[in-house]
Design an enzyme around this catalytic site. Structure first.
Site, mmCIF file in Angstrom:
data_model
loop_
_atom_site.group_PDB
_atom_site.id
_atom_site.type_symbol
_atom_site.label_atom_id
_atom_site.label_comp_id
_atom_site.label_asym_id
_atom_site.label_seq_id
_atom_site.Cartn_x
_atom_site.Cartn_y
_atom_site.Cartn_z
ATOM 1 C CG HIS A 3 -31.224 80.110 30.911
ATOM 2 N ND1 HIS A 3 -31.625 78.972 31.654
ATOM 3 C CD2 HIS A 3 -31.364 80.707 31.995
ATOM 4 C CE1 HIS A 3 -31.281 78.648 32.519
ATOM 5 N NE2 HIS A 3 -30.305 79.819 33.329
ATOM 6 N N GLY A 42 -40.192 75.607 44.633
ATOM 7 C CA GLY A 42 -38.527 75.652 44.322
ATOM 8 C C GLY A 42 -37.793 76.731 45.060
ATOM 9 N NE ARG A 46 -26.021 82.911 31.644
ATOM 10 C CZ ARG A 46 -26.685 82.745 32.114
ATOM 11 N NH1 ARG A 46 -27.987 82.381 32.416
ATOM 12 N NH2 ARG A 46 -25.800 82.337 33.170
ATOM 13 C CB SER A 102 -32.280 84.113 39.450
ATOM 14 O OG SER A 102 -31.195 82.439 39.028
ATOM 15 C CG HIS A 113 -27.931 79.276 29.054
ATOM 16 N ND1 HIS A 113 -26.349 78.560 28.761
ATOM 17 C CD2 HIS A 113 -27.369 79.270 30.411
ATOM 18 C CE1 HIS A 113 -26.077 78.079 29.676
ATOM 19 N NE2 HIS A 113 -26.411 79.012 30.941
ATOM 20 C CD GLU A 122 -37.219 82.406 35.577
ATOM 21 O OE1 GLU A 122 -37.135 81.292 36.085
ATOM 22 O OE2 GLU A 122 -37.703 82.065 34.177
ATOM 23 C CD GLU A 175 -22.411 81.057 36.446
ATOM 24 O OE1 GLU A 175 -22.502 80.022 35.628
ATOM 25 O OE2 GLU A 175 -23.001 81.930 36.916
ATOM 26 C CB ALA A 180 -38.989 81.708 45.231
ATOM 27 N N GLY A 182 -25.410 76.070 37.790
ATOM 28 C CA GLY A 182 -24.118 77.545 37.771
ATOM 29 C C GLY A 182 -23.838 77.781 39.352
ATOM 30 N N GLY A 183 -25.142 78.319 40.218
ATOM 31 C CA GLY A 183 -25.022 78.512 41.661
ATOM 32 C C GLY A 183 -25.735 79.743 42.126
ATOM 33 N NE ARG A 229 -30.333 84.894 35.111
ATOM 34 C CZ ARG A 229 -30.086 83.464 35.387
ATOM 35 N NH1 ARG A 229 -30.024 83.492 36.598
ATOM 36 N NH2 ARG A 229 -30.192 82.998 34.687
#
Ligand code: SIN
Length: 534
Positions: free
Chosen positions: A322, A5, A261, A362, A218, A346, A104, A7, A39-40, A357
């Site tokens: 989430h 991923g 959240r 992230s 989430h 993560e 957000e 990371a 989201g970003g 978070r």
């Protein structure tokens, strides 16, 4: 490097060209969760923003458990990480010349940079292309890491299954970039591979885990029967989408859509319980057709694939697991408590997120911590082991055991959701722990897996197709069992409510509990104050 991923890829890319990197990834049927990130990435790049404001928002979300140094590192370095991505060619959305930012929950400024609603995918694909150019990185696809190789207090490699072969790889440093554990829950926005394999491996090898009870739910996962609980990005609410009742009346006074959240998820769960409904509704129409089509094409497309038309009707939504704030405890160089073992993204508890978070921190964390890892003084590889000739594996687990594993995975996911979901309770957690023990003793996986666990370093075993399939099920089941047990234990231990962990029997934070939960194999669970706890 275990995991491909953001990371893992970014860490492989940031490591100096002198490092010889072996990048291990599973097959394409189990995509990294990063690909699904919508989201970003959060970075204070606007004139009305600053790392200081980003720092304050991150600390407030973390509810007293962030490591201030880790947060400082994140917010100061995130803008430079964005510059790096732009230089690599990431096509972040723009308004004219300016990078476009969205809002957000719990952010005091618009600071979430994005590539429409597929930021994670765009980033992974870019990094994959960059990795292909790097001659010092060898990418071994179709490889599942099973357990870490420990000698004394040092991790010196990993046992893997690569297609039909089972063997040990020696390495100077092993980096876990394996992602989170959201798929331990029956309701989740995460892909099926997110069952915490890295956390389970680290625990088995004796590394320190921290804050495993903190899971972020989430608020808006799609709840269409038969379809996966597909994420409906918070950016939708940031751009004006409203939560509504079945009759279209707004659920909240304007502004509550961007509550943190955990708070919003709890409000929703209570409302759903009051109405005896399994979902509420998200109305995307206030965003307007033009913006929806420009900024959220993937979400629109997936809804339409499911015969849902967001321009005509609100979408069924409910909270789902989430993101995992807890994980393998690391310092700011991504070092774990075990020499030679590192963790990024993560899977790690780096201190950035605390008890909750801040949205879109992230991906930024992955980028910043990859650079931190690259600056660490990584040990050189030890001598390569002598490989024994390949042997066929003498191991015949029964079909019945495989079926029991499949049923147990289902039961474990339900158990996590019911006992350690949005609202928890000490009594129910203890009952769930009993059920978990019962499931574990019925399965007796340690016995079934012993021939694989005890494989001698240096030997290579060859598996037939049935053995490969059964090994996959059994190993995954074992890792899920370990992680579910750790989650339930930590959630039962923390007798307060804080961040993502809400206990309706102790519904407020308690001063004593401004501390971390620590779990380590062979030791009783404990709490520890101070950011170090490692
Ligand atoms: C979202 O797009 O709502 C998720 C972003 C995140 O979890 O950081």
């Amino acid at each position: 490097m275990i995991g491909s991923g953001v990371a893992g890829l970014m860490s492989a890319l940031e490591l100096p060209a002198s490092a010889r990197v072996l990048l291990l990834s599973r097959d394409t049927a189990t995509p990294a969760a990063s690909r699904w990130a919508q989201g970003g990435l959060a970075a204070a790049i606007n004139r009305d923003d600053s790392p200081e404001l980003h720092r304050r928002d991150t600390l407030a979300a973390g509810a007293g458990l962030c490591d201030p140094e880790a947060v400082e590192c994140l917010v100061r370095q995130a803008p430079a990480a964005v510059d790096t991505l732009l230089q690599l060619g990431l096509g972040l959305d723009r308004h004219g010349e300016q990078l476009s930012t969205t809002l957000e929950a719990a952010h005091s400024r618009r600071r979430v940079l994005h590539v429409r609603d597929q930021t994670g995918l765009a980033l992974v694909e870019l990094l994959e292309r960059c990795i292909e150019q790097r001659s010092n990185v060898q990418w071994l696809r179709g490889t599942v890491a099973l357990q870490l190789w420990r000698e004394g207090n040092r991790c010196c490699g990993v046992q893997v299954r690569c297609h039909e072969r089972l063997g040990w790889l020696r390495a100077g440093a092993v980096v876990l970039a394996t992602g989170g554990c959201g798929h331990l829950f029956s309701n989740t926005t995460n892909p099926s591979g997110a069952h915490g394999d890295g956390v389970a491996m680290a625990w088995e090898a004796g590394a320190m885990l921290r804050d495993m009870e903190f899971v972020q739910f989430h608020p808006t996962a799609l709840m269409q029967p038969g379809a996966p609980h597909f994420l409906l990005s918070e950016a939708l609410r940031g751009e004006g989408a409203r939560l509504v009742h079945a009759d279209g009346k707004p659920l909240f006074a304007s502004g509550s859509e961007l509550l943190p959240r955990d708070q919003l998820s709890r409000c929703m769960v209570r409302e759903m319980r009051r109405q005896q409904q399994a979902q509420l509704w998200l109305d995307l129409r206030p965003i307007g057709q033009t913006k929806l089509e420009r900024q959220f094409p993937m979400i629109l497309g997936r809804c339409r694939d499911l015969q849902l038309e967001p321009l005509q009707q609100p979408l069924p939504v409910a909270p789902a697991a989430h993101y995992w704030m807890g994980g393998v405890a690391t310092d700011l160089q991504a070092c774990t408590s075990l020499q030679g073992l590192y963790a990024v993204g993560e899977v790690a508890s780096s201190g950035v997120h605390g008890a909750n978070r801040l949205a879109s921190n992230s991906l930024s964390e992955c980028l910043v911590m990859a650079r931190q890892l690259a600056a660490a003084d990584l040990p050189a590889p030890g001598p390569a082991g002598r490989l024994e000739p390949e042997q066929p594996l003498a191991w015949e687990p029964s079909e019945a055991l495989q079926q029991r594993c499949s049923r147990s995975i289902h039961a474990l996911r339900q158990l996590s959701w019911q006992a350690a979901g949005v609202e928890r309770n000490g009594h129910e957690l203890r009952l769930a722990q009993q059920q978990w023990r019962q499931l574990g003793s019925e399965l007796n996986l340690p016995g079934a897996l012993a021939p694989l666990e005890q494989q001698a370093p240096g030997s290579v075993l060859v598996l037939n197709q049935q053995q490969q399939r059964q090994l996959g099920w059994l190993w995954e089941c074992r890792q899920r069992l370990i992680n579910t047990g750790l989650l339930l234990e930590a959630a039962a231990f923390r007798a307060e409510s804080r961040g993502g962990h809400y206990r309706n029997d102790v519904p407020t934070p308690l001063p004593y509990w401004q501390r971390h939960t620590i779990q380590q194999r062979g030791e009783a669970i404990r709490s520890s104050s101070g950011p170090g706890s490692h």
